[in-house]
Design a protein around this motif. Structure first.
Motif, mmCIF file in Angstrom:
data_model
loop_
_atom_site.group_PDB
_atom_site.id
_atom_site.type_symbol
_atom_site.label_atom_id
_atom_site.label_comp_id
_atom_site.label_asym_id
_atom_site.label_seq_id
_atom_site.Cartn_x
_atom_site.Cartn_y
_atom_site.Cartn_z
ATOM 1 N N LEU A 44 9.394 5.282 12.023
ATOM 2 C CA LEU A 44 8.023 4.913 12.377
ATOM 3 C C LEU A 44 7.008 5.770 11.632
ATOM 4 N N ASP A 45 7.295 7.041 11.497
ATOM 5 C CA ASP A 45 6.359 7.934 10.798
ATOM 6 C C ASP A 45 6.180 7.538 9.341
ATOM 7 N N ARG A 46 7.215 6.946 8.740
ATOM 8 C CA ARG A 46 7.119 6.519 7.335
ATOM 9 C C ARG A 46 6.326 5.228 7.166
ATOM 10 N N ALA A 47 6.102 4.517 8.265
ATOM 11 C CA ALA A 47 5.551 3.166 8.176
ATOM 12 C C ALA A 47 4.030 3.169 8.121
ATOM 13 N N ASP A 48 3.490 2.560 7.080
ATOM 14 C CA ASP A 48 2.062 2.263 7.040
ATOM 15 C C ASP A 48 1.784 0.939 7.736
ATOM 16 N N LEU A 49 2.797 0.070 7.770
ATOM 17 C CA LEU A 49 2.678 -1.242 8.390
ATOM 18 C C LEU A 49 3.981 -1.577 9.092
ATOM 19 N N ILE A 50 3.867 -2.051 10.323
ATOM 20 C CA ILE A 50 5.020 -2.548 11.072
ATOM 21 C C ILE A 50 4.801 -4.035 11.293
ATOM 22 N N VAL A 51 5.701 -4.857 10.756
ATOM 23 C CA VAL A 51 5.637 -6.303 10.944
ATOM 24 C C VAL A 51 6.713 -6.670 11.959
ATOM 25 N N ALA A 75 -0.720 3.549 11.974
ATOM 26 C CA ALA A 75 0.050 2.469 11.350
ATOM 27 C C ALA A 75 -0.589 1.126 11.656
ATOM 28 N N GLY A 76 -0.425 0.169 10.755
ATOM 29 C CA GLY A 76 -0.808 -1.206 11.037
ATOM 30 C C GLY A 76 0.305 -1.899 11.797
ATOM 31 N N PHE A 77 -0.061 -2.902 12.581
ATOM 32 C CA PHE A 77 0.920 -3.695 13.313
ATOM 33 C C PHE A 77 0.517 -5.154 13.177
ATOM 34 N N ALA A 78 1.436 -5.998 12.759
ATOM 35 C CA ALA A 78 1.078 -7.378 12.443
ATOM 36 C C ALA A 78 2.220 -8.327 12.776
ATOM 37 N N PHE A 174 -7.117 -0.322 16.894
ATOM 38 C CA PHE A 174 -6.440 0.336 18.010
ATOM 39 C C PHE A 174 -6.253 1.793 17.638
ATOM 40 N N GLY A 175 -7.116 2.671 18.179
ATOM 41 C CA GLY A 175 -7.097 4.054 17.734
ATOM 42 C C GLY A 175 -7.399 4.098 16.248
ATOM 43 N N HIS A 176 -6.498 4.730 15.487
ATOM 44 C CA HIS A 176 -6.641 4.767 14.029
ATOM 45 C C HIS A 176 -5.872 3.636 13.348
ATOM 46 N N GLY A 177 -5.239 2.768 14.126
ATOM 47 C CA GLY A 177 -4.442 1.687 13.566
ATOM 48 C C GLY A 177 -5.168 0.354 13.588
ATOM 49 N N ARG A 178 -4.536 -0.630 12.963
ATOM 50 C CA ARG A 178 -5.090 -1.977 12.887
ATOM 51 C C ARG A 178 -4.026 -2.979 13.324
ATOM 52 N N VAL A 179 -4.446 -3.966 14.123
ATOM 53 C CA VAL A 179 -3.537 -4.997 14.621
ATOM 54 C C VAL A 179 -4.019 -6.360 14.126
ATOM 55 N N PHE A 180 -3.100 -7.133 13.552
ATOM 56 C CA PHE A 180 -3.377 -8.498 13.102
ATOM 57 C C PHE A 180 -2.451 -9.456 13.830
ATOM 58 N N VAL A 181 -3.024 -10.521 14.409
ATOM 59 C CA VAL A 181 -2.243 -11.524 15.124
ATOM 60 C C VAL A 181 -2.652 -12.915 14.644
ATOM 61 N N THR A 196 -2.285 -21.265 6.463
ATOM 62 C CA THR A 196 -1.598 -20.330 7.354
ATOM 63 C C THR A 196 -0.946 -19.207 6.567
ATOM 64 N N ARG A 197 -0.322 -19.554 5.453
ATOM 65 C CA ARG A 197 0.327 -18.520 4.652
ATOM 66 C C ARG A 197 -0.695 -17.543 4.082
ATOM 67 N N THR A 198 -1.807 -18.054 3.570
ATOM 68 C CA THR A 198 -2.832 -17.175 3.004
ATOM 69 C C THR A 198 -3.407 -16.251 4.059
ATOM 70 N N ILE A 199 -3.723 -16.793 5.231
ATOM 71 C CA ILE A 199 -4.253 -15.969 6.315
ATOM 72 C C ILE A 199 -3.260 -14.880 6.695
ATOM 73 N N THR A 200 -1.985 -15.241 6.791
ATOM 74 C CA THR A 200 -0.971 -14.267 7.201
ATOM 75 C C THR A 200 -0.780 -13.195 6.134
ATOM 76 N N GLU A 201 -0.711 -13.588 4.883
ATOM 77 C CA GLU A 201 -0.549 -12.598 3.814
ATOM 78 C C GLU A 201 -1.727 -11.630 3.795
ATOM 79 N N ARG A 202 -2.925 -12.159 3.879
ATOM 80 C CA ARG A 202 -4.096 -11.283 3.881
ATOM 81 C C ARG A 202 -4.136 -10.408 5.129
ATOM 82 N N GLY A 203 -3.680 -10.968 6.257
ATOM 83 C CA GLY A 203 -3.657 -10.184 7.499
ATOM 84 C C GLY A 203 -2.689 -9.023 7.420
ATOM 85 N N LEU A 204 -1.553 -9.228 6.768
ATOM 86 C CA LEU A 204 -0.596 -8.136 6.603
ATOM 87 C C LEU A 204 -1.222 -7.012 5.763
ATOM 88 N N LEU A 205 -1.896 -7.383 4.694
ATOM 89 C CA LEU A 205 -2.526 -6.361 3.848
ATOM 90 C C LEU A 205 -3.648 -5.653 4.581
#
Length: 209
Positions: A44-51, A75-78, A174-181, A196-205
């Motif tokens: 988890l500490d290594r993760a900049d993004l958790i999908v 960390a980001g969470f998406a 969320f705190g210092h993190g970002r959540v995309f749903v 849908t794919r474009t929105i999701t790809e951009r949301g992950l980034l």
């Protein structure tokens, strides 16, 4: 990337759609097919993004604490569809972090419109579009940054939903993190719809910062 749970949402096939995309943007992708990944604080500490793509799962207190803490600290969470809003129902801190939880989808697979409601980089050049898939009815946090919505008509034996404007795509700091749903994404075919794919790809980034 944590994937698994109910097989009907095809977690492997769906997440595979985005691994090459993330690597193409310089990410090193690690895949876990067990929720015990959230017990690995080093991972988890290594993760900049958790999908996460895990429908119907149950988080232990340790797993929930570690995940929520890592997102709160940066960390980001998406995720999409049931893989993020139809899991860990008993985990209040997780639910608070996500900002919404799935309740039902009247009529199963139905035709409906998705309305773009915010001028955000994730939605650039995307206009209202139509889909045929599950129309998710959720309980949502009033503080969400909503990027797209759908309006329920009360059809499909659910008259009490008439006129309800429901978030489809949202962001949450969320705190210092970002959540995309994104509540779209029942299947690989749904996720490959261009909007849908474009929105999701951009949301992950975006979630990755």
């Amino acid at each position: 990337m944590v994937r698994g749970g109910w097989a009907g949402h095809e977690p492997v096939a769906c997440t595979e759609l985005f691994i090459g995309f993330l690597r193409g943007h310089g990410a090193s992708v690690e895949v876990a097919e067990t929720l015990t990944a959230y017990e690995d604080e080093g991972l988890l500490d290594r993760a900049d993004l958790i999908v996460q793509c895990w429908t119907g799962g149950t988080l232990t207190e340790e797993q929930e604490h570690n995940l929520v803490h890592r997102v709160r600290t940066g960390a980001g969470f998406a995720g999409w569809h049931g893989g993020i809003v139809a899991t860990a129902y008993e985990a209040r801190d997780y639910q608070f972090m996500i900002g919404g939880r799935f309740l039902c989808h009247p009529g199963e697979f139905v035709d409906y419109d998705v309305n773009v409601t915010a001028a955000h980089p994730i939605m650039k050049d995307i206009t209202d579009f139509s889909v045929r898939t599950e129309q998710y009815y959720c309980h949502v946090d009033p503080t969400l940054e909503v990027l797209a919505t759908t309006t329920f008509t009360g059809a499909h034996d659910a008259p009490e939903t008439a006129g309800a404007v429901m978030p489809v795509v949202w962001l949450r700091h969320f705190g210092h993190g970002r959540v995309f749903v994104n509540t779209l994404g029942h299947s690989p075919a749904d996720l490959q719809l261009p909007q849908t794919r474009t929105i999701t790809e951009r949301g992950l980034l975006w979630a990755a910062g």
